[in-house]
Design a protein around this motif. Structure first.
Motif, PDB file in Angstrom:
ATOM      1  N   ARG A  56       0.633  -1.089  -0.058  1.00 55.68           N
ATOM      2  CA  ARG A  56       0.544  -0.334  -0.132  1.00 55.68           C
ATOM      3  C   ARG A  56       0.972   1.053  -0.471  1.00 55.68           C
ATOM      4  O   ARG A  56       0.715   1.907  -0.244  1.00 55.68           O
ATOM      5  CB  ARG A  56      -1.041  -0.127   1.488  1.00 55.68           C
ATOM      6  N   LEU A  57       2.488   1.085   0.340  1.00 54.56           N
ATOM      7  CA  LEU A  57       2.837   2.111   0.060  1.00 54.56           C
ATOM      8  C   LEU A  57       3.090   3.100  -0.790  1.00 54.56           C
ATOM      9  O   LEU A  57       3.403   4.645  -0.937  1.00 54.56           O
ATOM     10  CB  LEU A  57       4.702   2.190   0.859  1.00 54.56           C
ATOM     11  N   THR A  58       3.108   2.429  -2.087  1.00 55.28           N
ATOM     12  CA  THR A  58       3.093   3.352  -3.454  1.00 55.28           C
ATOM     13  C   THR A  58       2.494   4.038  -3.533  1.00 55.28           C
ATOM     14  O   THR A  58       2.429   5.041  -4.568  1.00 55.28           O
ATOM     15  CB  THR A  58       2.498   1.700  -4.615  1.00 55.28           C
ATOM     16  N   VAL A  65       0.444  14.496  -2.946  1.00 49.88           N
ATOM     17  CA  VAL A  65      -0.557  14.014  -2.754  1.00 49.88           C
ATOM     18  C   VAL A  65      -0.227  12.569  -4.271  1.00 49.88           C
ATOM     19  O   VAL A  65       0.108  13.591  -5.476  1.00 49.88           O
ATOM     20  CB  VAL A  65      -1.635  14.096  -2.817  1.00 49.88           C
ATOM     21  N   ASN A  66      -0.704  11.818  -4.957  1.00 47.19           N
ATOM     22  CA  ASN A  66      -0.561  10.567  -5.359  1.00 47.19           C
ATOM     23  C   ASN A  66      -0.239  11.311  -6.829  1.00 47.19           C
ATOM     24  O   ASN A  66       0.114  11.465  -8.228  1.00 47.19           O
ATOM     25  CB  ASN A  66      -0.646   9.445  -5.222  1.00 47.19           C
ATOM     26  N   TYR A  67      -1.992  12.006  -7.031  1.00 47.54           N
ATOM     27  CA  TYR A  67      -2.629  12.468  -8.174  1.00 47.54           C
ATOM     28  C   TYR A  67      -1.993  13.305  -8.889  1.00 47.54           C
ATOM     29  O   TYR A  67      -1.716  14.364 -10.023  1.00 47.54           O
ATOM     30  CB  TYR A  67      -3.694  12.417  -8.349  1.00 47.54           C
ATOM     31  N   THR A 362      -5.351   4.050   0.878  1.00 50.93           N
ATOM     32  CA  THR A 362      -4.150   4.293   0.124  1.00 50.93           C
ATOM     33  C   THR A 362      -4.918   6.229  -0.489  1.00 50.93           C
ATOM     34  O   THR A 362      -5.657   5.909   0.130  1.00 50.93           O
ATOM     35  CB  THR A 362      -3.689   3.923  -1.115  1.00 50.93           C
ATOM     36  N   ASP A 363      -3.497   7.229  -0.886  1.00 49.25           N
ATOM     37  CA  ASP A 363      -4.072   8.065  -1.060  1.00 49.25           C
ATOM     38  C   ASP A 363      -5.975   8.418  -2.152  1.00 49.25           C
ATOM     39  O   ASP A 363      -7.000   8.598  -1.732  1.00 49.25           O
ATOM     40  CB  ASP A 363      -3.831   8.778  -1.163  1.00 49.25           C
TER      41      ASP A 363
END
Ligand code: MG
Length: 380
Positions: A56-58, A65-67, A362-363
């Protein structure tokens, strides 16, 4: 071919006298037969790497933030950088690299979605129900929440890895219990974490154009010295390569200073065994005192110009709204929760089960969940 015993012998012969040896581990909470090929710490690092929480760290935030973009650090790449830096320091000091790797890979498992913003809001929502702290939660994941084994809950890691996780302490992290470190391996991971985020956050900030080289130069003397060095060594270098080169030199500078000071402290405190490490009166893995003011310039700069940048603040505030909204939506009507979370609510109480559930997200899962709850045309 080396079996476990042979690897253990190599550790005994080859590691520094103050390193932790896997054969002398204080063991696991649930006793297990030793593995034929792998030492106890090799086995721990493999268990961590294959855990659900690790994957999940991915999609969990470091700062961005990821996006926001594909090239920023995530919790996973941060974790891998910490492991790389810590292992290379560990090799120089002849410490146990498997133990270092296990602690490194586990050190941020307890982070919820959206990094420290997520942690802050979960702590607030849980304040009358036992609180939330990512270090404590890391321990909870490896001791309770991972469900891969038949005969015990959690990953049943060795004492040394769990202690390393517990004592994990950086400028950002508050440990569960204050105290001296139990191993140099744990201390190395601790400072490798700071070296990694101080330098890669600067790198990401430059990449995102939230920071400008000129303002870093003005505020951070290490950056000025590095800039002068590059100017002399490679005057024609292109800007992009110059930034990359500067970040590499920064990591190198931090690691070198730490290695020199640590070597000095080991000699000065006459450290000859693991017992000596555990009864030491000061941290043994450290930066030179005179260098600390320079690190502080860098940290102050990041805190003022990056972590408090208005665009980062927007990400942070959005994250807080998302977590608060989904937490309260579940709390209001717990019949919306999936059955396994309802089962956990029976075991740990509703608040703790919700907190575990959200911290595990996750985010992108948290954002999707938010849409499912609040976007009228979103499928549930
Ligand atoms: Mg970290």
């Amino acid at each position: 071919m080396f079996n476990r015993q042979a690897i253990e012998e190599k550790e005994i012969a080859g590691l520094a006298p103050y390193a932790v040896r896997s054969r002398l581990s204080r063991g696991r909470a649930h006793s297990e037969k030793e593995h034929e090929w792998r030492t106890a710490f090799q086995r721990d690092k493999d268990r961590i790497l294959h855990s659900t929480a690790f994957r999940r760290l991915t999609y969990k935030t470091q700062v961005f933030v990821n996006y926001e973009g594909d090239h920023y650090r995530t919790r996973l790449t941060h974790t891998l950088e910490v492991a790389q830096i810590a292992r290379s320091i560990g090799r120089n000091l002849a410490l146990n690299e498997d133990l270092i790797e296990a602690i490194s890979l586990a050190h941020d498992l307890g982070h919820g979605p959206f990094g420290h913003a997520g942690e802050r809001i979960l702590a607030e929502l849980m304040k009358d129900h036992g609180g939330f702290d990512h270090n404590v939660h890391t321990l909870r994941i490896v001791e309770e929440l991972e469900e891969s084994y038949n005969s015990f809950r959690g990953l049943n890691l060795t004492y040394e890895v769990r202690e390393g996780i517990k004592k994990h302490r950086t400028a950002f992290d508050r440990p569960s219990k204050d105290g001296m470190f139990t191993s140099l391996e744990a201390e190395v991971v601790n400072l490798a974490d700071e070296i990694a985020y101080d330098s890669h956050d600067l790198d990401d900030g430059l990449r995102a154009e939230l920071l400008e080289e000129e303002e870093i130069k003005e505020a951070v003397s290490i950056w000025r010295e590095i800039g002068d060095y590059i100017q002399k060594a490679n005057p024609g270098i292109r800007p992009v390569q110059r930034k990359r080169f500067a970040i590499r030199l920064l990591v190198n500078q931090l690691v070198t200073n730490m290695l020199e000071e640590t070597t000095e402290r080991l000699a000065k405190n006459n450290i000859k065994s693991l017992d000596d490490v555990q009864s030491a009166r000061e941290p043994l893995v450290a930066f030179p005192r005179g260098f600390e003011s320079k690190r502080k310039e860098l940290k102050d700069f990041l805190s003022c110009k990056l972590y408090n940048h208005y665009r980062v603040a927007r990400m942070t505030n959005k994250a807080e709204r998302v977590i608060r909204a989904i937490f309260n939506a579940y709390l209001e009507r717990s019949d919306q929760l999936p059955p396994d979370v309802v089962k956990k609510a029976g075991m740990y109480g509703l608040h703790r089960a919700l907190c575990d559930y959200i911290a595990g997200m996750t985010d992108r899962f948290a954002l999707d969940e938010y849409s499912r709850f609040f976007e009228p045309y979103e499928r549930v």
